[in-house]
Motif scaffolding. Structure first.
Motif, PDB file in Angstrom:
ATOM      1  N   ALA A   1      38.489  26.942  31.765  1.00  0.00           N
ATOM      2  CA  ALA A   1      39.822  27.137  32.352  1.00  0.00           C
ATOM      3  C   ALA A   1      40.541  28.323  31.730  1.00  0.00           C
ATOM      4  N   ILE A   2      40.483  28.436  30.406  1.00  0.00           N
ATOM      5  CA  ILE A   2      41.231  29.514  29.745  1.00  0.00           C
ATOM      6  C   ILE A   2      40.597  30.883  30.035  1.00  0.00           C
ATOM      7  N   VAL A   3      39.280  30.927  30.235  1.00  0.00           N
ATOM      8  CA  VAL A   3      38.613  32.191  30.547  1.00  0.00           C
ATOM      9  C   VAL A   3      38.996  32.690  31.941  1.00  0.00           C
ATOM     10  N   PHE A   4      39.124  31.757  32.900  1.00  0.00           N
ATOM     11  CA  PHE A   4      39.323  32.166  34.287  1.00  0.00           C
ATOM     12  C   PHE A   4      40.780  32.199  34.733  1.00  0.00           C
ATOM     13  N   THR A   5      41.702  31.660  33.939  1.00  0.00           N
ATOM     14  CA  THR A   5      43.104  31.626  34.375  1.00  0.00           C
ATOM     15  C   THR A   5      43.654  33.030  34.603  1.00  0.00           C
ATOM     16  N   LEU A   6      43.377  33.962  33.691  1.00  0.00           N
ATOM     17  CA  LEU A   6      43.917  35.317  33.836  1.00  0.00           C
ATOM     18  C   LEU A   6      43.364  36.050  35.055  1.00  0.00           C
ATOM     19  N   PRO A   7      42.045  36.151  35.245  1.00  0.00           N
ATOM     20  CA  PRO A   7      41.564  36.884  36.427  1.00  0.00           C
ATOM     21  C   PRO A   7      41.987  36.249  37.751  1.00  0.00           C
ATOM     22  N   ILE A   8      41.954  34.911  37.818  1.00  0.00           N
ATOM     23  CA  ILE A   8      42.344  34.262  39.070  1.00  0.00           C
ATOM     24  C   ILE A   8      43.854  34.361  39.272  1.00  0.00           C
ATOM     25  N   GLY A   9      44.611  34.315  38.172  1.00  0.00           N
ATOM     26  CA  GLY A   9      46.059  34.496  38.273  1.00  0.00           C
ATOM     27  C   GLY A   9      46.417  35.877  38.796  1.00  0.00           C
ATOM     28  N   ILE A  10      45.714  36.901  38.338  1.00  0.00           N
ATOM     29  CA  ILE A  10      45.979  38.265  38.808  1.00  0.00           C
ATOM     30  C   ILE A  10      45.721  38.381  40.308  1.00  0.00           C
ATOM     31  N   ILE A  11      44.608  37.830  40.763  1.00  0.00           N
ATOM     32  CA  ILE A  11      44.280  37.913  42.191  1.00  0.00           C
ATOM     33  C   ILE A  11      45.307  37.155  43.030  1.00  0.00           C
ATOM     34  N   THR A  12      45.735  35.971  42.564  1.00  0.00           N
ATOM     35  CA  THR A  12      46.748  35.208  43.295  1.00  0.00           C
ATOM     36  C   THR A  12      48.073  35.949  43.320  1.00  0.00           C
ATOM     37  N   ALA A  13      48.454  36.532  42.187  1.00  0.00           N
ATOM     38  CA  ALA A  13      49.742  37.212  42.090  1.00  0.00           C
ATOM     39  C   ALA A  13      49.811  38.447  42.975  1.00  0.00           C
ATOM     40  N   ILE A  14      48.673  39.033  43.314  1.00  0.00           N
ATOM     41  CA  ILE A  14      48.653  40.251  44.117  1.00  0.00           C
ATOM     42  C   ILE A  14      48.355  39.960  45.586  1.00  0.00           C
ATOM     43  N   THR A  15      47.462  38.996  45.856  1.00  0.00           N
ATOM     44  CA  THR A  15      46.963  38.799  47.227  1.00  0.00           C
ATOM     45  C   THR A  15      47.430  37.512  47.884  1.00  0.00           C
TER      46      THR A  15
END
Length: 763
Positions: free
Chosen positions: A483-497
């Motif tokens: 969870a901690i590894v993927f929160t940042l990359p998935i958060g970035i994609i959600t925040a932009i797209t």
């Protein structure tokens, strides 16, 4: 007009000069120009300080009034009621064949007259005046900041509690024992665990202007429409008037797709032309086929799985469209008609598990008395098969996962590194971040304490109640690591797209290989590895909403925590009550039952595939679908090709808008989402995000997000009314217009000699 590239290519850290330098240069130049007035200078400064993302600059106010009261009696009462009601109603409708999701926008609208009524009628007497405990029940007019916090409470009740799936599958599908207390521990820890990840990544996903969270702009527009006084243009309408008109139309119209003429949910006209052709119905069915030409004239069809298309930026909608077309209309048909993995033996689109002869797999026959896989029984039943599309869905899920990591590393890696360094130094802030600096921030140790307490509680539950949860302590730590590894990359994609790639497949895959044969352990690992990340993204999105509306961070933090805890109790209580009182709940074979639990059925199938049978016997060396693992490599390569193309052709801005995680993961919601959900969503997204945004930006700015909120609200209120007035009494209309889809042959196999009830046999 600015080019749409600003929507995605704006970096986390701007390379421009510091705000103060810009402001001072503006001032010095203004002093040199005697003709410029002070007001003109101020306008120039505000324009320069505004968000670099055009949609945000057009929608979010750049002012703040810190004197507005926030933690009021009205906020607590209306916020708690909103959270409880939405939690109850959403869980109540969740088990139904056509689940109705009531969004926070419904509460956002409904509480306005109530808040104004309380402001007008409740005493404004000050209690304990002159002491440190001084307070009043009525601090003045109902204001927008109270309203935002009430909506945060409502958001807690509006989002489903994913861990309820675990409880439902264990109690109803597997018919095994799990206590209310253990269920409550699992639900609370999975929901609150995400706070820890959210606190760690705030500086990357909330403060940067480029992380703009498109879905929040719908609510910001609605807040402004409900609270700001607006002059009506000659011949036009104000945003409030437009909202009321659209709300009434949405409310009145939904009686047709919701009750009188349910076929409007999916108008699959090809099936009407060819009522006896299996091929035509496979191609044309919007619910059980490829959905060619199918369209849904129903807002719930459009927004139920992918969210509002009006909130999706056009480049994200285009990525989803390309991904959907490739997977649905190229990859799936090729695999089906080439009979890859005996594809013609099964329906072209189905989430059911099959035997090699096309019959539904008898799962209970392969479970032993200890709730593990009975290998002898499994060998007797034979290997487990999936429909073509279901198998492809898992493949693109693998690809989307690796694409997410590689895409974020290539396109955002440098900005993340710079943001990490800048977080310890003075850094450039946009107008919204600077305005929020006047409030006390939430200390990092608050999030760390919540994180550690939740991990400890989870390990205790997994060890002490291992007979019910099956998950070992190391499984909890591994899930948290994922969870901690993927929160940042998935958060970035959600925040932009505004699209969120899921972790559910990779969590199931990992624990299925390491710890096979334990379905409950697999489900628990998935909710701790996947849902804690999803909750973190949800909390971060709420933080950004508070950021835009200038809510004190500590107050926002408290509202999120309290709302989440209330929602956990109400969701579980409602689900437990329904499971104990409704006979044959989730039984798809029960006649005339509306309680078929479609999402829980998919969750159950996944627990069988990944937990009970385990991936090695399906996607590994002992399974049928071993080649699907190559999707991992394909997903990792795809963003590299886009990145190389963007470097080779730097002036071709459209290349940078290709977002491979969104494109590849486009069909991530299928199943239970169907083709008609996507086709109609893409059409509406094109009309809003491209046509209106480009050619009538004035209309888009004033009405786009307000329209989205009004359509959601009208649908929700009429949906509840239909159920309370007609659904509870089981009053229905039986006529051809209520035959959903009208494509009975779309689910038929086409392989020679395969016999399925209701289908022709090919010879």
């Amino acid at each position: 007009m600015e080019e749409p590239k600003d929507e995605i290519s704006a970096p986390l850290i701007s390379k421009d000069e510091d705000i103060s330098n810009i402001s001072s240069s503006s001032l010095s130049s203004s002093q040199a120009m005697a003709s410029k007035s002070q007001s003109e200078v101020k306008e120039v400064q505000e324009e320069e300080e505004n968000s670099p993302v055009r949609q945000v600059a057009l929608t979010v106010p750049t002012s703040d009034d810190p004197s507005l009261p926030v933690l009021t009696f009205r906020m607590w009462v209306l916020g708690t009621i909103s959270c409880v009601l939405l939690s109850f109603l959403n869980q109540f409708f969740w088990y139904r064949t056509e689940p109705l999701t009531i969004t926070a926008i419904s509460a956002q609208i409904a509480v306005v007259p109530l808040g104004q009524l309380m402001a007008a009628k409740i005493t404004d007497r000050v209690f304990f005046k002159g002491t440190r405990w001084e307070f009043t029940l009525n601090p003045g007019p109902f204001n927008v900041k109270e309203h935002v916090l009430i909506t945060i409470f409502a958001n807690s009740g509006a989002g489903s509690v994913y861990a309820i799936h675990v409880v439902t599958v264990v109690k109803v599908f597997y018919k095994q024992h799990i206590t209310f207390f253990v269920s409550l521990i699992v639900i609370i820890t999975t929901q609150v665990l995400g706070f820890g990840w959210a606190g760690i990544f705030r500086r990357y996903l909330v403060e940067p202007a480029a992380m703009w969270w498109p879905a929040n702009l719908v609510q910001v527009s609605l807040f402004r429409a409900l609270h700001e006084k607006e002059e009506r243009a000659k011949g036009g309408v104000t945003r409030t008037q437009f909202f009321l008109i659209a709300f009434i139309c949405s409310f009145a119209y939904y009686v047709f797709p919701g009750y009188l003429f349910q076929m409007l949910t999916s108008l699959s006209w090809i099936c009407w032309i060819f009522p006896k052709s299996v091929l035509a119905q496979q191609l044309g069915s919007g619910l059980y086929g490829l959905g060619l030409g199918a369209v849904g004239l129903d807002w719930s069809t459009i927004s139920s799985y992918l969210g509002s298309p009006l909130a999706s930026p056009w480049f994200a909608t285009a990525n989803v469209a390309v991904g959907f077309i490739f997977i649905m209309y190229v990859l799936t048909p090729i695999c089906y008609w080439l009979n890859v993995y005996k594809a013609k033996t099964f329906p072209i689109f189905s989430d059911t598990l099959f035997t090699s002869t096309g019959q539904e797999y008898n799962i209970t026959a392969i479970i032993d008395s200890n709730f593990h896989l009975d290998l002898a029984a499994y060998e007797k039943e034979g290997p487990l098969y999936l429909s073509t599309f279901f198998a492809m869905t898992y493949g693109v899920g693998f690809a989307a996962l690796t694409a997410t990591i590689v895409h974020v590393a290539l396109f955002h890696g440098r900005e993340i590194w710079e943001q990490s360094k800048a977080s310890f130094q003075g850094k450039k802030m946009d107008i919204h971040t600077r305005l929020m600096r006047k409030y006390k921030q939430v200390p990092q140790w608050w999030f760390v304490c919540i994180l550690l307490a939740n991990i400890a509680a989870t390990i205790f539950a997994s060890e002490y109640y291992n007979d019910q949860l099956q998950l070992p302590w190391w499984g909890v730590l591994l899930a948290c690591g994922i969870a901690i590894v993927f929160t940042l990359p998935i958060g970035i994609i959600t925040a932009i797209t505004n699209q969120t790639p899921g972790l559910n497949i990779i969590t199931e895959y990992i624990i299925g290989y390491i710890y096979p044969g334990y379905p409950v352990a697999n489900m628990c690992f998935k909710v701790y590895g996947y849902i804690s990340m999803t909750q973190a993204v949800t909390f971060l999105q709420d933080f950004k909403l508070g950021h835009y509306m200038k809510i004190p961070p500590r107050t926002m933090f408290m509202a999120q925590i309290v709302g989440t805890i209330i929602a956990c109790f109400v969701y579980l209580g409602t689900a437990w009550w329904l499971m104990e009182t409704i006979p044959d709940i989730c039984d798809t074979t029960a006649s005339n039952s509306v309680w078929t639990c479609p999402s829980d059925t998919v969750f159950y199938d996944a627990s069988v595939i990944w937990g009970l049978v385990a991936p090695r016997r399906i996607f590994g060396d002992l399974g049928t679908y071993e080649a699907v693992n190559w999707f991992f490599l394909a997903g990792a390569i795809a963003p590299v090709l886009v990145w190389l193309a963007s470097k080779a052709f730097p002036h071709q801005e459209w290349i940078k808008l290709i977002n491979m995680p969104v494109l590849i993961g486009a069909t991530g919601m299928m199943p239970p989402a169907t083709a008609v959900n996507y086709t109609t969503w893409i059409i509406v997204g094109f009309l809003s995000g491209f046509v209106v945004y480009r050619y009538r930006p004035d209309l888009w700015q004033r009405y786009n997000y307000v329209l989205s909120g009004s359509l959601d609200a009208g649908l929700a209120f009429m949906g509840v009314m239909i159920y309370l007035c007609l659904g509870l009494e089981n009053i229905s209309l039986d006529w051809w217009g209520n035959d959903l889809d009208g494509c009975p042959l779309a689910s038929c196999p086409t392989a020679k000699g395969i016999e399925v009830e209701g289908c022709p046999v090919f010879t």
